[in-house]
Design a protein around this motif. Structure first.
Motif, PDB file in Angstrom:
ATOM      1  N   THR A   1       0.853  -1.193   0.000  1.00 48.19           N
ATOM      2  CA  THR A   1       0.000   0.000   0.000  1.00 48.19           C
ATOM      3  C   THR A   1       0.885   1.238   0.000  1.00 48.19           C
ATOM      4  OG1 THR A   1      -0.061   0.026   2.402  1.00 48.19           O
ATOM      5  CG2 THR A   1      -1.852  -1.143   1.299  1.00 48.19           C
ATOM      6  N   PHE A   2       0.329   2.353  -0.426  1.00 47.08           N
ATOM      7  CA  PHE A   2       0.988   3.650  -0.323  1.00 47.08           C
ATOM      8  C   PHE A   2       0.032   4.588   0.405  1.00 47.08           C
ATOM      9  CE2 PHE A   2       2.933   1.988  -4.288  1.00 47.08           C
ATOM     10  CZ  PHE A   2       4.267   2.078  -3.929  1.00 47.08           C
ATOM     11  N   GLY A   3       0.566   5.464   1.230  1.00 44.79           N
ATOM     12  CA  GLY A   3      -0.240   6.493   1.892  1.00 44.79           C
ATOM     13  C   GLY A   3      -1.038   5.949   3.068  1.00 44.79           C
TER      14      GLY A   3
ATOM     15  N   LYS B   1      -5.048   6.397   1.079  1.00 46.95           N
ATOM     16  CA  LYS B   1      -4.378   5.092   1.008  1.00 46.95           C
ATOM     17  C   LYS B   1      -4.721   4.355  -0.299  1.00 46.95           C
ATOM     18  CE  LYS B   1      -4.007   0.794   3.583  1.00 46.95           C
ATOM     19  NZ  LYS B   1      -4.171   0.165   4.884  1.00 46.95           N
ATOM     20  N   THR B   2      -3.692   3.886  -0.987  1.00 48.18           N
ATOM     21  CA  THR B   2      -3.886   3.105  -2.220  1.00 48.18           C
ATOM     22  C   THR B   2      -3.293   1.725  -2.011  1.00 48.18           C
ATOM     23  OG1 THR B   2      -3.331   5.112  -3.436  1.00 48.18           O
ATOM     24  CG2 THR B   2      -3.390   3.087  -4.715  1.00 48.18           C
ATOM     25  N   THR B   3      -4.043   0.698  -2.367  1.00 52.97           N
ATOM     26  CA  THR B   3      -3.460  -0.643  -2.370  1.00 52.97           C
ATOM     27  C   THR B   3      -2.991  -0.916  -3.791  1.00 52.97           C
ATOM     28  OG1 THR B   3      -4.957  -1.283  -0.604  1.00 52.97           O
ATOM     29  CG2 THR B   3      -3.886  -3.074  -1.795  1.00 52.97           C
ATOM     30  N   ALA B   4      -1.698  -0.708  -4.033  1.00 54.60           N
ATOM     31  CA  ALA B   4      -1.156  -0.819  -5.395  1.00 54.60           C
ATOM     32  C   ALA B   4      -1.048  -2.277  -5.825  1.00 54.60           C
ATOM     33  CB  ALA B   4       0.208  -0.138  -5.466  1.00 54.60           C
ATOM     34  N   VAL B   5      -0.694  -3.145  -4.881  1.00 50.81           N
ATOM     35  CA  VAL B   5      -0.603  -4.593  -5.157  1.00 50.81           C
ATOM     36  C   VAL B   5      -1.360  -5.295  -4.039  1.00 50.81           C
ATOM     37  CG1 VAL B   5       0.982  -6.558  -5.249  1.00 50.81           C
ATOM     38  CG2 VAL B   5       1.576  -4.448  -6.428  1.00 50.81           C
TER      39      VAL B   5
ATOM     40  N   GLY C   1      -2.017  -4.800 -17.985  1.00 48.55           N
ATOM     41  CA  GLY C   1      -3.064  -4.219 -17.145  1.00 48.55           C
ATOM     42  C   GLY C   1      -3.117  -2.724 -17.366  1.00 48.55           C
ATOM     43  N   PRO C   2      -4.244  -2.096 -16.989  1.00 48.15           N
ATOM     44  CA  PRO C   2      -4.396  -0.660 -17.222  1.00 48.15           C
ATOM     45  C   PRO C   2      -3.353   0.161 -16.465  1.00 48.15           C
ATOM     46  CG  PRO C   2      -6.461  -1.656 -16.436  1.00 48.15           C
ATOM     47  CD  PRO C   2      -5.407  -2.708 -16.340  1.00 48.15           C
ATOM     48  N   SER C   3      -3.173   1.404 -16.886  1.00 47.94           N
ATOM     49  CA  SER C   3      -2.277   2.322 -16.188  1.00 47.94           C
ATOM     50  C   SER C   3      -2.740   2.460 -14.735  1.00 47.94           C
ATOM     51  CB  SER C   3      -2.324   3.673 -16.896  1.00 47.94           C
ATOM     52  OG  SER C   3      -1.505   4.577 -16.218  1.00 47.94           O
ATOM     53  N   GLY C   4      -1.807   2.357 -13.811  1.00 49.26           N
ATOM     54  CA  GLY C   4      -2.142   2.484 -12.390  1.00 49.26           C
ATOM     55  C   GLY C   4      -2.596   1.185 -11.747  1.00 49.26           C
ATOM     56  N   SER C   5      -2.561   0.071 -12.495  1.00 50.13           N
ATOM     57  CA  SER C   5      -3.059  -1.197 -11.937  1.00 50.13           C
ATOM     58  C   SER C   5      -2.033  -1.872 -11.027  1.00 50.13           C
ATOM     59  CB  SER C   5      -3.490  -2.145 -13.060  1.00 50.13           C
ATOM     60  OG  SER C   5      -2.416  -2.400 -13.928  1.00 50.13           O
ATOM     61  N   GLY C   6      -0.797  -1.337 -10.972  1.00 46.91           N
ATOM     62  CA  GLY C   6       0.180  -1.884 -10.021  1.00 46.91           C
ATOM     63  C   GLY C   6       1.317  -2.681 -10.659  1.00 46.91           C
ATOM     64  N   LYS C   7       1.447  -2.599 -11.989  1.00 46.91           N
ATOM     65  CA  LYS C   7       2.454  -3.413 -12.691  1.00 46.91           C
ATOM     66  C   LYS C   7       3.878  -3.074 -12.254  1.00 46.91           C
ATOM     67  CE  LYS C   7       1.102  -1.947 -16.727  1.00 46.91           C
ATOM     68  NZ  LYS C   7       0.080  -0.960 -16.241  1.00 46.91           N
ATOM     69  N   SER C   8       4.205  -1.767 -12.270  1.00 47.50           N
ATOM     70  CA  SER C   8       5.580  -1.367 -11.900  1.00 47.50           C
ATOM     71  C   SER C   8       5.847  -1.674 -10.432  1.00 47.50           C
ATOM     72  CB  SER C   8       5.803   0.126 -12.148  1.00 47.50           C
ATOM     73  OG  SER C   8       5.728   0.401 -13.523  1.00 47.50           O
ATOM     74  N   THR C   9       4.836  -1.490  -9.600  1.00 48.18           N
ATOM     75  CA  THR C   9       4.993  -1.775  -8.168  1.00 48.18           C
ATOM     76  C   THR C   9       5.269  -3.265  -7.966  1.00 48.18           C
ATOM     77  OG1 THR C   9       3.448   0.014  -7.711  1.00 48.18           O
ATOM     78  CG2 THR C   9       3.893  -1.502  -5.905  1.00 48.18           C
ATOM     79  N   LEU C  10       4.497  -4.115  -8.639  1.00 41.70           N
ATOM     80  CA  LEU C  10       4.702  -5.563  -8.508  1.00 41.70           C
ATOM     81  C   LEU C  10       6.097  -5.957  -9.007  1.00 41.70           C
ATOM     82  CD1 LEU C  10       3.709  -8.402  -7.849  1.00 41.70           C
ATOM     83  CD2 LEU C  10       2.598  -8.482 -10.094  1.00 41.70           C
TER      84      LEU C  10
ATOM     85  N   PHE D   1      14.347  -0.420 -16.867  1.00 45.14           N
ATOM     86  CA  PHE D   1      13.403   0.430 -16.136  1.00 45.14           C
ATOM     87  C   PHE D   1      12.525   1.210 -17.103  1.00 45.14           C
ATOM     88  CE2 PHE D   1      16.954  -0.047 -13.182  1.00 45.14           C
ATOM     89  CZ  PHE D   1      16.279  -0.479 -12.064  1.00 45.14           C
ATOM     90  N   GLN D   2      11.405   1.726 -16.544  1.00 45.60           N
ATOM     91  CA  GLN D   2      10.483   2.526 -17.355  1.00 45.60           C
ATOM     92  C   GLN D   2      11.193   3.810 -17.840  1.00 45.60           C
ATOM     93  OE1 GLN D   2       6.675   2.763 -15.296  1.00 45.60           O
ATOM     94  NE2 GLN D   2       5.554   2.876 -17.214  1.00 45.60           N
ATOM     95  N   GLY D   3      11.969   4.466 -16.971  1.00 42.55           N
ATOM     96  CA  GLY D   3      12.920   5.488 -17.446  1.00 42.55           C
ATOM     97  C   GLY D   3      14.169   4.703 -17.819  1.00 42.55           C
TER      98      GLY D   3
ATOM     99  N   ASP E   1      10.387  -3.209 -17.634  1.00 47.53           N
ATOM    100  CA  ASP E   1       9.169  -2.407 -17.493  1.00 47.53           C
ATOM    101  C   ASP E   1       8.954  -1.593 -18.765  1.00 47.53           C
ATOM    102  OD1 ASP E   1       6.927  -1.225 -16.490  1.00 47.53           O
ATOM    103  OD2 ASP E   1       7.854  -0.498 -14.642  1.00 47.53           O
ATOM    104  N   GLU E   2       8.035  -2.021 -19.572  1.00 45.93           N
ATOM    105  CA  GLU E   2       7.705  -1.372 -20.847  1.00 45.93           C
ATOM    106  C   GLU E   2       8.952  -1.148 -21.706  1.00 45.93           C
ATOM    107  OE1 GLU E   2       4.490   1.044 -21.057  1.00 45.93           O
ATOM    108  OE2 GLU E   2       3.771   0.692 -19.025  1.00 45.93           O
ATOM    109  N   PRO E   3       9.666  -2.220 -22.054  1.00 43.31           N
ATOM    110  CA  PRO E   3      10.939  -2.062 -22.759  1.00 43.31           C
ATOM    111  C   PRO E   3      10.771  -1.583 -24.195  1.00 43.31           C
ATOM    112  CG  PRO E   3      10.361  -4.382 -22.637  1.00 43.31           C
ATOM    113  CD  PRO E   3       9.345  -3.640 -21.796  1.00 43.31           C
TER     114      PRO E   3
ATOM    115  N   ALA F   1       4.087  -4.784 -20.414  1.00 45.23           N
ATOM    116  CA  ALA F   1       3.879  -4.163 -21.725  1.00 45.23           C
ATOM    117  C   ALA F   1       2.406  -3.891 -21.946  1.00 45.23           C
ATOM    118  CB  ALA F   1       4.409  -5.074 -22.817  1.00 45.23           C
ATOM    119  N   HIS F   2       2.129  -2.919 -22.783  1.00 42.11           N
ATOM    120  CA  HIS F   2       0.752  -2.617 -23.167  1.00 42.11           C
ATOM    121  C   HIS F   2       0.420  -3.170 -24.542  1.00 42.11           C
ATOM    122  CE1 HIS F   2       0.819   0.709 -20.097  1.00 42.11           C
ATOM    123  NE2 HIS F   2      -0.332   0.116 -19.879  1.00 42.11           N
ATOM    124  N   ASP F   3       1.463  -3.275 -25.380  1.00 41.50           N
ATOM    125  CA  ASP F   3       1.256  -3.598 -26.782  1.00 41.50           C
ATOM    126  C   ASP F   3       0.865  -5.070 -26.951  1.00 41.50           C
ATOM    127  OD1 ASP F   3       1.407  -4.018 -29.497  1.00 41.50           O
ATOM    128  OD2 ASP F   3       3.183  -2.754 -29.740  1.00 41.50           O
TER     129      ASP F   3
END
Ligand SMILES: Nc1ncnc2c1ncn2[C@@H]1O[C@H](COP(=O)(O)OP(=O)(O)OP(=O)(O)O)[C@@H](O)[C@H]1O
Ligand SMILES: [Mg+2]
Length: 241
Positions: free
Chosen positions: A16-18, A23-27, A44-53, A95-97, A173-175, A206-208
């Motif tokens: 969780t964050f916050g 409070k958000t449960t990211a994963v 999964g959609p943006s914000g669904s927790g992929k990078s966090t996982l 990484f995403q960046g 992450d989104e290579p 990935a999204h594609d």
């Protein structure tokens, strides 16, 4: 019967964050298993927790609860120093960046991993680096620094840096997000080859959906929870219905 052990097993991961209202449960209670020689896709959609996982599985972000068993170790029970050493030894990251070093040329970014990270002698490091740069279509760009490279070229350098050491695991992450499909497909083929030919375990966010047919298994996250995981054939059926 010879049942293969998973190379990585996640059990009940929650992060969780916050606090309070924000409070958000990211994963949210995620369990999964990854095996050697496979390339997995996490969608999964943006914000669904992929990078966090991905960050939790790769030892970069502490979960609130749950376990990550990897090559016989519970990585979140290791000390910070032990976990860092474990990551260096077994994991490659994209990484995403891109996280490239601004002062180093494309060739030096890759060579550094082999020379200083793995202790590979100079000549062999140069040979493997040049081979990887050329596989990525960057054969003529080795002398350029990040600010002289396009977004897609930087992304390919970051991919080369992760794959050149032939890691046991690669987390990406989104290579392909900054690449056109021709270059994106090349990268996906390289990731597949790392899995199927070198025996790595690859997890790609990935999204594609053009990547789906290349994956051995697809995981779907929604609001931090894993939907039933699917083989690419099942994914295709689901997308059609
Ligand atoms: N450091 C943080 N502090 C607070 N909230 C965070 C933090 N990191 C992630 N979150 C929240 O957790 C949720 C999941 O974020 P995450 O970055 O894992 O999503 P994602 O699936 O990778 O999205 P995208 O496809 O946009 O990259 C989001 O609601 C995000 O706002
Ligand atoms: Mg993300």
């Amino acid at each position: 019967m010879n049942v293969e052990e998973p190379a990585l097993q996640a059990l009940g991961l929650t992060r969780t964050f916050g606090e309070g209202e924000t409070k958000t449960t990211a994963v949210d209670n995620v369990s999964l298993e990854l095996f050697r020689r496979r390339m997995y896709l996490l969608m999964g959609p943006s914000g669904s927790g992929k990078s966090t996982l991905l960050a939790i599985l790769s030892g970069l972000l502490h979960p609130n609860s749950g376990k990550v068993n990897c090559l016989g170790k519970d990585i979140w029970k290791l000390s910070e120093t032990e976990r860092e050493a474990f990551r260096r030894k077994y994991f490659g990251f994209i990484f995403q960046g891109y996280n490239l070093f601004p002062a180093l040329t494309a060739r030096q970014q890759l060579e550094m991993v082999l020379r200083w990270g793995e202790g590979v002698p100079y000549r062999e490091a140069r040979r493997r680096t040049d081979e990887m740069l050329s596989l990525l279509g960057l054969g003529k760009k080795g002398h350029l620094r990040p600010q002289q490279l396009s977004g897609g070229e930087k992304q390919r350098v970051a991919i080369g840096r992760a794959l050149v050491k032939e890691p046991v695991f690669c987390f990406a992450d989104e290579p392909t997000s900054a690449l056109d499909w021709a270059h994106g497909e090349q990268v996906v083929e390289l990731l597949c080859a790392a899995a199927h030919e070198q025996g790595s375990t690859i997890l790609v966010v990935a999204h594609d959906s053009r990547i789906v047919p290349y994956a051995d298994q697809v995981f779907h996250l929604e609001d931090g929870s894993l939907l039933e995981s699917q083989s690419p054939a099942m994914h295709a059926l689901r997308s059609e219905s």
